[in-house]
Enzyme design. Sequence first.
Site: not given
Ligand code: SAM
Length: 288
Positions: A72, A96, A171, A167, A41, A164-165, A115
Amino acid sequence: MTDDNKNKEEASYEIREYHTRSSGIFLKVKNFLHKSKSQYQEIEVIENEYFGKALLLDGLIQTTEKDEYFYHEMLAHPALITHPFPQNILVIGGGDGGLLKEVLPYSIKYACLVEIDREVIEVSQKYFPWLKPCLRDQRTELIFSDGREFIEKTTKKFDIVFIDSSDPVGPSANLHESDFYEKIKKCLSPGGIVVAQVGSPFYKAESIYEKNDFLMKLFKMVCFYVSPVPTYPGGYWCFVFLSDEIKPFDIKRNPPKELKYFNLHIHRAAFSLPNFLRDKLESQDLLD
Ligand code: SAM
C-alpha cells in the site's frame, strides 16, 4: 500421534496459493474468520499466527495485517509526493481500504473509492481496523460500481488515479486492458498521474512487457518500479507510474513520517530495475 500424522493434521488447516503447478505459498490457519461467496468472488478472512488477519479473494492473498504496508505504501506515495497539488484522488478497486489509509494523511480535497464488490467492503470493515476511519472521513466518497463503467460515465477530473485491482482474472480482467487506460486518461486533470499495480515481475513478466507496449502509446512517462511484498507471488511486485507531465523524480513534498517502508531513498531505488526487466522496457530510459 506419529509425526507424520501430526503434519497431515496440521496441513488440513492451511490455505495454499499455487504460483506454479508445483510451488506457492501456504498460511497455517489459526482461525477461520469469514468465508462467503459474493456476486463476484469468493471472500475469505483467516488468521495466521505470523501474518495476522489475511484477506483472500478467489483463494488469492490480497492483503495481510503484517505485510500490507509494503504494497500500500509503494502504490500510494510515489504519486502523492510528486504531484504538484494532489486534490482529487480516484481509487479503483482497493476495497480493503489499505490504499485509502495511505492517501488520506495528505491534504487532499476528495478521495473517491470505486469498488465493484460491496461485500469486500463489509467484510474488510469488520476485520481490518484501518478501513472504518477512512470511510468516516468527510473527504471520502464510496461508490459501488465496476471501475470501467465508472470511468466511462464520470464527468469528474482527477489529479491522481490509483488502480488497486486484483489479478487480471474475474471481475478485474477489464481493468488491465489498453482501452481502460485510454478512458482513464480522459478523466485525468492536466498534469495528472496514474499508478497501477501490474503484477509479479518474476512470474508474469510477459504481461508487464505487453502493458509497456500499449502504455507507451498513451503516456509520455511510463515508469515501472518494484518493491518486495512478502506474501505476493515471488515476494516481489511491480507497479507503473504514468503521466504526460510529471516525472517520478520531481519530488514536491516529503511523505508522512510514520511510514514503515517508503522513504525518499526507497522511492529513488524502486525505479532502478533489474536487467531482466529493464532490457525489455525501453520506456525506462525516460528516467535517465
Ligand atoms: N492488492 C491486491 C492484490 O493485488 O492482490 C488488490 C487488492 S484489492 C482487495 C482488489 C479489489 O478490486 C477487490 O476488492 C475487488 O473486489 C476490486 N475489483 C475487482 N474488479 C473490479 C472492477 N472491475 N471494478 C472495481 N473494483 C474491482
